[in-house]
Design a protein around this motif. Structure first.
Motif, short mmCIF file in Angstrom:
data_model
loop_
_atom_site.label_atom_id
_atom_site.label_comp_id
_atom_site.label_asym_id
_atom_site.label_seq_id
_atom_site.Cartn_x
_atom_site.Cartn_y
_atom_site.Cartn_z
N PHE A 1 0.83 -1.21 0.00
CA PHE A 1 0.00 0.00 0.00
C PHE A 1 0.87 1.26 0.00
N LEU A 2 1.90 1.28 0.84
CA LEU A 2 2.78 2.46 0.90
C LEU A 2 3.60 2.63 -0.37
N ALA A 3 3.93 1.51 -1.03
CA ALA A 3 4.78 1.55 -2.22
C ALA A 3 4.10 2.24 -3.40
N ARG A 4 2.79 2.44 -3.32
CA ARG A 4 2.09 3.12 -4.41
C ARG A 4 2.59 4.55 -4.59
N SER A 5 2.98 5.21 -3.50
CA SER A 5 3.41 6.60 -3.59
C SER A 5 4.74 6.89 -2.91
N ALA A 6 5.24 5.95 -2.12
CA ALA A 6 6.49 6.17 -1.39
C ALA A 6 7.61 5.33 -1.97
N LEU B 1 10.59 -4.15 -3.99
CA LEU B 1 10.39 -2.71 -3.97
C LEU B 1 11.71 -1.98 -4.21
N LYS B 2 12.77 -2.49 -3.60
CA LYS B 2 14.09 -1.88 -3.78
C LYS B 2 14.56 -2.00 -5.21
N ARG B 3 14.26 -3.13 -5.85
CA ARG B 3 14.66 -3.35 -7.24
C ARG B 3 13.88 -2.45 -8.20
N SER B 4 12.61 -2.29 -7.93
CA SER B 4 11.75 -1.53 -8.85
C SER B 4 11.89 -0.02 -8.70
#
Length: 202
Positions: free
Chosen positions: A18-23, A62-65
């Motif tokens: 959820f946080l990865a959508r904007s953070a 997330l770190k890779r993308s």
């Protein structure tokens, strides 16, 4: 309440997604650290998170993308402001934009105070400055701005006053002169947005 105090792995992974959508990656990691610290202070051991394979894979993805490195903001200085004013069109819109830029620069304000980008459920953000929030101090040639809501004042628990000194020696960058020009040429109600302007249909 039990999920907050003893969250299962899938719930923590869902929060990461959820946080990865904007953070970014670092922001998500910081949010998780804050959550873990809150649980630690409350007596809950969150060390088990380190052994959760799904959470570890989600953070690696997330770190890779999105990457781990942060991109620093480019500095804004008076010389760059003078270049910007040359590209701003004349008229009410240009005058309002230039005043917003000067007030934001010299007042160290966030964009939520200047622009209407915090629209939620059809209502304008309460952080946006209004005309009534500005007071011109002719004696000291400065502007006093009353801020009732900001990142550190989220519930109007106090009022913060910001003073911006006018620049008589540099008319192009003089926030006092430009803001007074905007307010005189485009008179609106005190509750109106500070950097609004009146369209001329003629």
């Amino acid at each position: 309440c039990h999920l907050i105090w003893d969250p299962p792995e899938l719930l923590v992974v869902w929060v990461v997604v959820f946080l990865a959508r904007s953070a970014g990656y670092k922001s998500v990691v910081n949010y998780l650290k804050g959550w873990k610290y809150f649980l630690c202070v409350s007596g809950y051991d969150s060390k088990q998170w380190m052994q959760w394979p799904t959470l570890s894979r989600a953070l690696r993805s997330l770190k890779r993308s999105k990457g781990d490195a942060t991109k620093p903001k480019l500095p804004l200085d008076p010389a760059l402001l003078l270049k910007c004013v040359q590209a701003i069109p004349a008229g009410g819109a240009g005058l309002a934009l230039w005043c917003a830029m000067l007030v934001g620069f010299f007042g160290f304000l966030r964009k939520c105070h200047l622009c209407v980008d915090g629209v939620s459920m059809g209502e304008i953000s309460l952080a946006v400055l209004r005309r009534k929030d500005f007071q011109f101090d002719d004696r000291n040639y400065c502007i006093h701005i009353i801020v009732c809501m900001s990142k550190t004042i989220q519930f109007k628990q106090r009022v913060h006053t910001i003073s911006i000194q006018g620049l008589r020696w540099c008319a192009a960058l003089d926030p006092y002169w430009w803001l007074q020009k905007l307010f005189l040429e485009h008179e609106v109600h005190g509750e109106s947005l500070a950097f609004g302007y009146v369209e001329n249909d003629s």
